[in-house]
Design a protein around this motif. Structure first.
Motif, mmCIF file in Angstrom:
data_model
loop_
_atom_site.group_PDB
_atom_site.id
_atom_site.type_symbol
_atom_site.label_atom_id
_atom_site.label_comp_id
_atom_site.label_asym_id
_atom_site.label_seq_id
_atom_site.Cartn_x
_atom_site.Cartn_y
_atom_site.Cartn_z
ATOM 1 N N ALA A 45 -7.334 -0.565 -7.181
ATOM 2 C CA ALA A 45 -6.808 0.556 -6.381
ATOM 3 C C ALA A 45 -7.465 1.864 -6.797
ATOM 4 C CB ALA A 45 -5.295 0.637 -6.519
ATOM 5 N N CYS A 50 -7.043 4.257 -3.621
ATOM 6 C CA CYS A 50 -5.866 3.979 -2.812
ATOM 7 C C CYS A 50 -4.688 3.734 -3.736
ATOM 8 C CB CYS A 50 -6.097 2.800 -1.869
ATOM 9 S SG CYS A 50 -5.998 1.170 -2.604
ATOM 10 N N ASN A 51 -3.529 3.558 -3.161
ATOM 11 C CA ASN A 51 -2.320 3.282 -3.914
ATOM 12 C C ASN A 51 -2.141 1.777 -3.994
ATOM 13 O OD1 ASN A 51 0.524 2.907 -4.574
ATOM 14 N ND2 ASN A 51 0.724 5.093 -4.163
ATOM 15 N N ILE A 52 -1.688 1.288 -5.117
ATOM 16 C CA ILE A 52 -1.492 -0.154 -5.287
ATOM 17 C C ILE A 52 -0.532 -0.723 -4.239
ATOM 18 C CG2 ILE A 52 0.379 0.018 -6.966
ATOM 19 C CD1 ILE A 52 -0.991 -2.296 -8.481
#
Length: 105
Positions: A45, A50-52
């Motif tokens: 991520a 990005c967000n997990i």
């Protein structure tokens, strides 16, 4: 959980992500084919910015959260190496109950 698609959506290749993580492409591919740990998911991520939570998004509506008429919830729970996802309060309660039963509470 289709991490490869998210990597592609973010404009990266597996090779790009592997390089950013400091591993080779084969290692990352094998990680994705197995059951990646939270630490590995977080590294991926971070590498693609990005967000997990994006890895657990609902495939049917291509969204990171479930939006119902009366609620909005995404819960990701890791317990003893297992991951659970809940999209409703009821699902969250069922997961918590299952964990309690496993603990013998």
């Amino acid at each position: 959980m289709d991490i490869k698609s998210i990597i592609k959506e973010k404009g990266y290749t597996i090779q790009d992500v592997a390089k950013k993580m400091g591993v080779n492409r084969v290692t990352l591919t094998l990680t994705l084919q197995g059951n990646p740990t939270y630490k590995k998911l977080k590294e991926i991520a971070d590498a693609i910015d990005c967000n997990i939570v994006d890895f657990f998004r609902d495939e049917t509506n291509n969204s990171s959260t479930y939006k119902g008429e009366d609620n909005e919830l995404t819960a990701l729970i890791q317990h003893k190496g297992d991951f659970y996802k809940a999209s409703t309060i009821e699902e969250l309660e069922q997961i918590v109950e299952k964990i309690r039963i496993e603990k013998g509470e």
